[in-house]
Design a protein around this motif. Structure first.
Motif, short mmCIF file in Angstrom:
data_model
loop_
_atom_site.label_atom_id
_atom_site.label_comp_id
_atom_site.label_asym_id
_atom_site.label_seq_id
_atom_site.Cartn_x
_atom_site.Cartn_y
_atom_site.Cartn_z
N UNK A 94 2.21 53.77 27.13
CA UNK A 94 2.42 54.56 25.91
C UNK A 94 2.16 53.69 24.68
N UNK A 95 2.73 52.50 24.68
CA UNK A 95 2.65 51.61 23.52
C UNK A 95 1.22 51.12 23.28
N UNK A 96 0.49 50.86 24.36
CA UNK A 96 -0.84 50.25 24.23
C UNK A 96 -1.98 51.24 24.18
N UNK A 97 -1.79 52.45 24.68
CA UNK A 97 -2.94 53.36 24.81
C UNK A 97 -3.57 53.80 23.48
N UNK A 98 -2.85 53.77 22.32
CA UNK A 98 -3.55 54.09 21.08
C UNK A 98 -4.76 53.19 20.83
N UNK A 152 7.64 43.45 27.09
CA UNK A 152 6.82 43.68 28.27
C UNK A 152 5.41 44.14 27.89
N UNK A 153 5.33 45.07 26.94
CA UNK A 153 4.02 45.58 26.51
C UNK A 153 3.17 44.46 25.93
N UNK A 154 3.78 43.57 25.15
CA UNK A 154 3.02 42.46 24.56
C UNK A 154 2.56 41.49 25.65
N UNK A 155 3.43 41.24 26.62
CA UNK A 155 3.06 40.33 27.71
C UNK A 155 1.87 40.87 28.51
N UNK A 156 1.93 42.15 28.89
CA UNK A 156 0.83 42.69 29.70
C UNK A 156 -0.44 42.87 28.87
N UNK A 206 -2.24 39.77 29.21
CA UNK A 206 -2.80 39.58 30.56
C UNK A 206 -4.07 40.38 30.79
N UNK A 207 -4.26 41.45 30.04
CA UNK A 207 -5.48 42.27 30.20
C UNK A 207 -6.38 42.15 28.96
N UNK A 208 -6.21 41.06 28.23
CA UNK A 208 -6.95 40.87 26.98
C UNK A 208 -8.46 40.94 27.17
N UNK A 209 -8.97 40.28 28.22
CA UNK A 209 -10.42 40.27 28.43
C UNK A 209 -10.97 41.66 28.72
N UNK A 210 -10.14 42.49 29.35
CA UNK A 210 -10.59 43.83 29.74
C UNK A 210 -10.52 44.83 28.59
N UNK A 211 -9.46 44.72 27.76
CA UNK A 211 -9.21 45.76 26.75
C UNK A 211 -9.26 45.27 25.30
N UNK A 212 -9.09 43.97 25.08
CA UNK A 212 -9.08 43.42 23.72
C UNK A 212 -7.95 44.01 22.87
N UNK A 213 -6.81 44.29 23.50
CA UNK A 213 -5.67 44.83 22.76
C UNK A 213 -5.15 43.81 21.75
N UNK A 214 -4.76 44.31 20.58
CA UNK A 214 -4.00 43.52 19.61
C UNK A 214 -2.53 43.65 20.01
N UNK A 215 -1.77 42.55 20.12
CA UNK A 215 -0.37 42.66 20.52
C UNK A 215 0.37 43.66 19.62
N UNK A 216 1.07 44.63 20.21
CA UNK A 216 1.74 45.64 19.39
C UNK A 216 2.85 45.03 18.54
N UNK A 217 2.95 45.52 17.32
CA UNK A 217 4.01 45.11 16.40
C UNK A 217 5.22 46.02 16.57
N UNK A 218 6.34 45.60 16.00
CA UNK A 218 7.54 46.44 16.08
C UNK A 218 8.43 46.19 14.87
#
Length: 348
Positions: free
Chosen positions: A173-177, A202-206, A209-221
């Motif tokens: 939920x947190x990362x899919x945007x 947990x969301x930031x940790x994972x 771990x999938x940075x190369x696949x998705x290039x997610x920016x760590x979610x803020x809070x």
């Protein structure tokens, strides 16, 4: 806080144009990487806000805190993602999907519309119907083992698999945007109470771990204080006597305020002499969080209390008037909002 990477929100307040009253008053007290979101906001770049609702029980004034923030963000160009956590309601509280849908529409989405959130411009979804979230959760789950889940959430051998897997839905939920089909990688903030921080970590940790696949920016809070219950403790839907609900009658709300815990002294004479204690008073908390948006007026109420000029009976009478006005206005809007909520839910 700092050992978990949470910084004081007050460090950023001066940089925020027209900060929300919850920011100004320290109700929002901490953040993790909100400066990344703020930078995007100030430069007119894309950013997202993610939050969810638990479709179980009635909506109360404590729930309103997050919606007030969503409205503020929406006016500042945020892409709002709003999750109906019906999978969590099913796995953790044994609430059927049909019952979740009814609660979501009647108690939450309708109230959100009446409060002023434009749901037509939000990405509203039910977890059970969102294939993108469920697919991402499965991919993320490969990066987490049971020992880690047990350390975070305390799962035991008797924990059912749906309950154990659910935190991966929450992380998704947190990362899919930030998936390419939505906003793509962009700053994303999740406004929560401090009790929800394990989900963010947990969301930031994972995400890493999938940075190369998705290039997610760590979610803020951001982290806000919880509005106290009528008798102290936490305001909760499961304890109706602790909460003022947005659908309470004016009479019920007045009764709850009349019986609320205050920071008053044992007698009126002692109160006049020593002054009240607003920092432990539920009535004053209602003023800070909700009922008095004007900062100067709030400071005047505080001064009158601490000086002993205003006694608790006078203060409660004022709170009753303010709450009654709010409920009447809100519930008048709620009548038409339920039909809109029904239409939106059917389109999801």
């Amino acid at each position: 806080m700092r050992e978990f990477g949470i910084k004081p929100f007050s460090e950023l307040t001066e940089r925020i144009p027209d900060p929300h009253l919850l920011m100004r008053r320290g109700v929002i007290f901490g953040h993790r990487d909100f400066d990344v979101v703020l930078e995007a906001m100030l430069k007119g770049k894309k950013y997202a806000v993610m939050t969810g609702l638990m479709p179980s029980g009635r909506m109360h004034m404590g729930h309103k805190l997050v919606i007030d923030q969503l409205i503020w963000y929406q006016k500042r160009g945020a892409e709002i993602f709003l999750c109906v956590a019906d999978l969590e309601a099913y796995s953790a509280r044994d609430i059927s999907f049909e019952e979740s849908k009814r609660y979501a529409i009647e108690e939450y989405l309708a109230n959100y519309i009446a409060l002023g959130l434009d749901l037509g411009k939000c990405r509203v979804y039910f977890q059970s119907k969102n294939d993108s979230v469920k697919h991402l959760a499965y991919i993320l789950a490969k990066e987490v083992n049971f020992s880690e889940m047990r350390a975070i959430y305390g799962f035991a051998n008797e924990s059912n698999i749906a309950h154990i897997f659910y935190p991966m839905i929450d992380a998704a939920d947190i990362l899919h945007p930030q998936l390419e089909e939505f906003c793509g990688p962009c700053p994303t903030v999740v406004p929560v109470g401090i009790d929800q921080d394990p989900h963010l970590r947990l969301a930031r940790d994972v995400a890493a771990r999938v940075q190369k696949q998705f290039n997610f920016i760590p979610p803020s809070s951001t982290y806000h204080r919880l509005i106290p219950g009528i008798k102290g403790g936490k305001m909760s839907s499961s304890r109706p006597e602790s909460a003022i609900f947005l659908t309470d009658s004016v009479e019920d709300a007045k009764w709850k305020i009349e019986n609320a815990f205050t920071g008053g002294r044992a007698t009126a004479e002692e109160h006049r002499r020593l002054g009240g204690q607003p920092d432990i008073c539920v009535i004053y908390a209602l003023y800070v969080y909700q009922l008095i948006p004007d900062d100067e007026k709030l400071l005047e109420v505080r001064r009158a209390c601490t000086s002993g000029e205003m006694v608790c009976g006078e203060c409660k009478a004022m709170a009753m008037d303010l709450m009654s006005n709010f409920l009447r206005s809100h519930q008048a809007k709620l009548k038409g909002a339920r039909e809109k909520a029904e239409r939106i839910a059917e389109m999801i």
